[in-house]
Design a protein around this motif. Structure first.
Motif, PDB file in Angstrom:
ATOM      1  N   SER A 227      -4.211  -5.798  15.748  1.00  0.00           N
ATOM      2  CA  SER A 227      -3.808  -4.356  16.134  1.00  0.00           C
ATOM      3  C   SER A 227      -5.231  -3.600  16.306  1.00  0.00           C
ATOM      4  CB  SER A 227      -3.115  -3.428  15.114  1.00  0.00           C
ATOM      5  OG  SER A 227      -3.353  -2.209  15.270  1.00  0.00           O
ATOM      6  N   ALA A 228      -5.386  -2.543  17.258  1.00  0.00           N
ATOM      7  CA  ALA A 228      -6.327  -2.013  17.662  1.00  0.00           C
ATOM      8  C   ALA A 228      -7.084  -1.192  16.215  1.00  0.00           C
ATOM      9  CB  ALA A 228      -6.402  -1.112  18.691  1.00  0.00           C
TER      10      ALA A 228
ATOM     11  N   ASP B  44     -11.990   2.193  14.025  1.00  0.00           N
ATOM     12  CA  ASP B  44     -10.605   1.723  14.261  1.00  0.00           C
ATOM     13  C   ASP B  44      -9.963   1.446  12.782  1.00  0.00           C
ATOM     14  OD1 ASP B  44     -12.314  -0.501  13.327  1.00  0.00           O
ATOM     15  OD2 ASP B  44     -11.501  -1.919  14.480  1.00  0.00           O
ATOM     16  N   ILE B  45     -10.506   2.125  11.622  1.00  0.00           N
ATOM     17  CA  ILE B  45     -10.050   1.743  10.378  1.00  0.00           C
ATOM     18  C   ILE B  45     -10.063   2.884   9.588  1.00  0.00           C
ATOM     19  CG2 ILE B  45     -10.881   0.424   7.954  1.00  0.00           C
ATOM     20  CD1 ILE B  45     -12.121  -1.681   9.495  1.00  0.00           C
ATOM     21  N   ALA B  46      -8.778   3.086   8.928  1.00  0.00           N
ATOM     22  CA  ALA B  46      -8.718   3.906   7.771  1.00  0.00           C
ATOM     23  C   ALA B  46      -8.853   3.296   6.605  1.00  0.00           C
ATOM     24  CB  ALA B  46      -7.305   4.838   8.256  1.00  0.00           C
ATOM     25  N   LEU B  47      -9.284   3.994   5.258  1.00  0.00           N
ATOM     26  CA  LEU B  47      -9.240   3.389   4.136  1.00  0.00           C
ATOM     27  C   LEU B  47      -8.321   4.524   3.150  1.00  0.00           C
ATOM     28  CD1 LEU B  47     -10.453   1.415   2.052  1.00  0.00           C
ATOM     29  CD2 LEU B  47     -12.256   2.918   1.739  1.00  0.00           C
TER      30      LEU B  47
ATOM     31  N   TYR C 185      -2.115   3.036  13.657  1.00  0.00           N
ATOM     32  CA  TYR C 185      -2.733   2.103  12.649  1.00  0.00           C
ATOM     33  C   TYR C 185      -1.408   1.038  12.196  1.00  0.00           C
ATOM     34  CZ  TYR C 185      -6.872   4.776  12.561  1.00  0.00           C
ATOM     35  OH  TYR C 185      -8.124   5.587  12.755  1.00  0.00           O
ATOM     36  N   ALA C 186      -1.136   0.112  13.253  1.00  0.00           N
ATOM     37  CA  ALA C 186      -0.040  -0.707  12.618  1.00  0.00           C
ATOM     38  C   ALA C 186      -0.584  -1.768  11.735  1.00  0.00           C
ATOM     39  CB  ALA C 186       0.321  -1.231  14.063  1.00  0.00           C
ATOM     40  N   GLU C 187      -1.406  -2.282  11.772  1.00  0.00           N
ATOM     41  CA  GLU C 187      -2.023  -3.368  10.892  1.00  0.00           C
ATOM     42  C   GLU C 187      -2.290  -2.771   9.399  1.00  0.00           C
ATOM     43  OE1 GLU C 187      -4.957  -7.220  10.747  1.00  0.00           O
ATOM     44  OE2 GLU C 187      -4.829  -6.089  12.606  1.00  0.00           O
ATOM     45  N   ARG C 188      -1.895  -3.479   8.221  1.00  0.00           N
ATOM     46  CA  ARG C 188      -2.258  -3.189   6.919  1.00  0.00           C
ATOM     47  C   ARG C 188      -2.601  -4.381   6.083  1.00  0.00           C
ATOM     48  NH1 ARG C 188       2.302  -2.353   2.815  1.00  0.00           N
ATOM     49  NH2 ARG C 188       1.273  -1.326   0.914  1.00  0.00           N
ATOM     50  N   GLU C 189      -3.750  -3.943   5.542  1.00  0.00           N
ATOM     51  CA  GLU C 189      -4.457  -5.230   4.392  1.00  0.00           C
ATOM     52  C   GLU C 189      -4.677  -4.354   3.012  1.00  0.00           C
ATOM     53  OE1 GLU C 189      -7.545  -7.743   6.068  1.00  0.00           O
ATOM     54  OE2 GLU C 189      -7.432  -6.447   7.883  1.00  0.00           O
ATOM     55  N   VAL C 190      -4.033  -5.360   2.048  1.00  0.00           N
ATOM     56  CA  VAL C 190      -4.103  -4.503   0.891  1.00  0.00           C
ATOM     57  C   VAL C 190      -5.289  -5.596  -0.003  1.00  0.00           C
ATOM     58  CG1 VAL C 190      -3.060  -4.267  -1.337  1.00  0.00           C
ATOM     59  CG2 VAL C 190      -1.806  -3.755   0.847  1.00  0.00           C
ATOM     60  N   PHE C 191      -5.982  -4.831  -0.724  1.00  0.00           N
ATOM     61  CA  PHE C 191      -6.911  -5.552  -1.868  1.00  0.00           C
ATOM     62  C   PHE C 191      -6.860  -4.916  -3.171  1.00  0.00           C
ATOM     63  CE2 PHE C 191      -8.775  -5.808   2.205  1.00  0.00           C
ATOM     64  CZ  PHE C 191      -9.402  -6.964   2.421  1.00  0.00           C
ATOM     65  N   ASP C 192      -6.769  -5.786  -4.111  1.00  0.00           N
ATOM     66  CA  ASP C 192      -6.301  -5.385  -5.609  1.00  0.00           C
ATOM     67  C   ASP C 192      -7.898  -5.747  -6.126  1.00  0.00           C
ATOM     68  OD1 ASP C 192      -3.648  -4.718  -6.120  1.00  0.00           O
ATOM     69  OD2 ASP C 192      -3.332  -6.626  -5.015  1.00  0.00           O
ATOM     70  N   ALA C 193      -8.589  -4.470  -6.685  1.00  0.00           N
ATOM     71  CA  ALA C 193      -9.980  -4.704  -7.200  1.00  0.00           C
ATOM     72  C   ALA C 193      -9.424  -4.576  -8.665  1.00  0.00           C
ATOM     73  CB  ALA C 193     -10.931  -3.774  -6.808  1.00  0.00           C
TER      74      ALA C 193
ATOM     75  N   PRO D 227     -10.710   9.298   7.759  1.00  0.00           N
ATOM     76  CA  PRO D 227     -11.161   8.079   7.792  1.00  0.00           C
ATOM     77  C   PRO D 227     -10.699   7.388   6.305  1.00  0.00           C
ATOM     78  CG  PRO D 227     -12.961   9.695   8.419  1.00  0.00           C
ATOM     79  CD  PRO D 227     -11.631  10.453   7.964  1.00  0.00           C
ATOM     80  N   VAL D 228     -10.773   8.258   5.293  1.00  0.00           N
ATOM     81  CA  VAL D 228     -10.529   7.807   4.087  1.00  0.00           C
ATOM     82  C   VAL D 228      -9.456   8.887   3.196  1.00  0.00           C
ATOM     83  CG1 VAL D 228     -12.703   8.642   3.138  1.00  0.00           C
ATOM     84  CG2 VAL D 228     -11.613   6.744   1.941  1.00  0.00           C
ATOM     85  N   TYR D 229      -8.845   8.176   2.290  1.00  0.00           N
ATOM     86  CA  TYR D 229      -8.198   9.207   1.263  1.00  0.00           C
ATOM     87  C   TYR D 229      -8.137   8.391   0.071  1.00  0.00           C
ATOM     88  CZ  TYR D 229      -5.722  11.010   5.516  1.00  0.00           C
ATOM     89  OH  TYR D 229      -5.280  11.912   6.647  1.00  0.00           O
ATOM     90  N   MET D 230      -8.308   8.970  -0.853  1.00  0.00           N
ATOM     91  CA  MET D 230      -8.196   8.547  -2.358  1.00  0.00           C
ATOM     92  C   MET D 230      -7.190   9.117  -2.930  1.00  0.00           C
ATOM     93  SD  MET D 230     -10.882   7.870  -5.273  1.00  0.00           S
ATOM     94  CE  MET D 230     -10.279   7.130  -6.768  1.00  0.00           C
TER      95      MET D 230
END
Length: 346
Positions: free
Chosen positions: A76-77, A108-111, A47-55, A19-22
């Motif tokens: 994407s699903a 449906d989300i991987a972080l 996981y075909a869709e990708r969104e990027v957030f710069d904190a 579910p999550v990788y750092m």
């Protein structure tokens, strides 16, 4: 679990997507390559869709990320959400959001979280939550004594046969810069023609890249390695480089940092400025270290000083241009050295 980037990459093929990788640490190349491997693994799992957030600062809106976690995908699903934490510090609000995500990760989300620094003081409940249900990989600094082994392993993986002397020549050439080493190895894949490389042949194959080139000299100064930058400058001088030929790149680099410093001083969007300045992800950690060392007015002063070096080099000013440039590099590398600049403010 806490892994190295290499061990994380080797594990991916044999397990489902977590579910999550750092992936974080002071070696940008290792962080980037491990993150690329996670992205590829995610695509393989749909996981075909990708969104990027710069904190990248206090003005980051964590609520936007929270809403993204809850919102359905448009295309994407399954989605890969990337959170970039250059300082590896999400703060209280960000840390709580990550803990909540890890407590009940959406199906449906991987972080994927990436950062440019890491030490024990950076961690907390949020990083423990990531390690508990996912993977935490730390890209530790490659020590000088580890560099030959790292280069030899990478050469072997790329199908390049090189003896110990050749490996040592390449290590000396790149001066501890992993990105430079990777670029040289990519060239060798094309130039070696499948033939073994000894020290003499290695020297000829990479002869077009000067050992003490100006880019690595500037990186050393920005990373706070004043003695190293000074050695590289001496090397350039010994190799017969003309100082006025270097100054265009020196001024350009300092102008970039000065522009970033102005944005940071007004708490602006540093990530947007990185994009505007066309700064690669792999170089951003270097700039951030430099920005922590000097305030915006000092960077403006450094640009002016570089202009003075250029005028001296072209015969329009008095002084030893090499000496003035060396002092400028030492000051860029260490705030305590500011008195080296004539008339510098503390």
């Amino acid at each position: 679990m806490e892994l190295t980037p290499e061990s994380l990459v080797s594990r991916l093929a044999g397990e489902p997507l977590r579910p999550v990788y750092m992936i974080t640490g002071p070696e940008p190349l290792l962080v980037l390559e491990a993150a690329d491997a996670v992205r590829a693994h995610a695509r393989e799992h749909g996981y075909a869709e990708r969104e990027v957030f710069d904190a990248d600062g206090r003005d980051f809106d964590w609520n936007t990320l929270a809403m993204t976690f809850r919102a359905p995908s448009l295309f994407s699903a399954r989605r890969l959400i990337e959170l970039r934490l250059p300082t590896a510090r999400p703060g209280k609000e960000g840390g709580e959001l990550i803990v909540d995500f890890c407590a009940q990760p959406p199906g449906d989300i991987a972080l994927l979280v990436t950062g440019g620094e890491w030490s024990k003081k950076h961690g907390g409940k949020w990083s423990e939550a990531i390690a508990r249900i996912g993977c935490l990989a730390v890209a530790k600094q490659i020590r000088p004594d580890q560099m030959p082994g790292w280069v030899e392993t990478r050469l072997r993986k790329r199908g390049v046969q090189a003896d110990r002397g050749a490996v040592q020549r390449l290590v000396e050439r790149v001066e501890g810069n992993l990105l430079a080493a990777a670029q040289e190895i990519d060239k060798l894949v094309l130039l070696a023609d499948g033939k073994p490389i000894d020290a003499t042949r290695m020297e000829s194959l990479v002869a077009d890249a000067a050992r003490f080139d100006v880019f690595r000299m500037l990186d050393a100064a920005l990373n706070g390695q004043g003695a190293r930058a000074s050695r590289m400058l001496a090397g350039l001088r010994a190799e017969g480089e003309a100082i006025h030929a270097l100054m265009g790149m020196v001024v350009k680099e300092l102008l970039t940092v000065a522009a970033l410093a102005r944005v940071q001083a007004r708490n602006g969007n540093l990530a947007a400025e990185f994009k505007a300045q066309r700064v690669w992800d792999s170089k951003q950690a270097t700039y951030r270290r430099a920005l922590q060392r000097h305030a915006a007015p000092h960077w403006e002063r450094f640009v002016a000083e570089a202009g003075r070096v250029d005028r001296i080099a072209k015969g329009r000013g008095q002084g030893d241009a090499w000496q003035v440039l060396e002092r400028l590099l030492l000051v860029v590398a260490d705030a305590k050295a500011r008195p080296l600049l004539a008339g510098a403010a503390g």
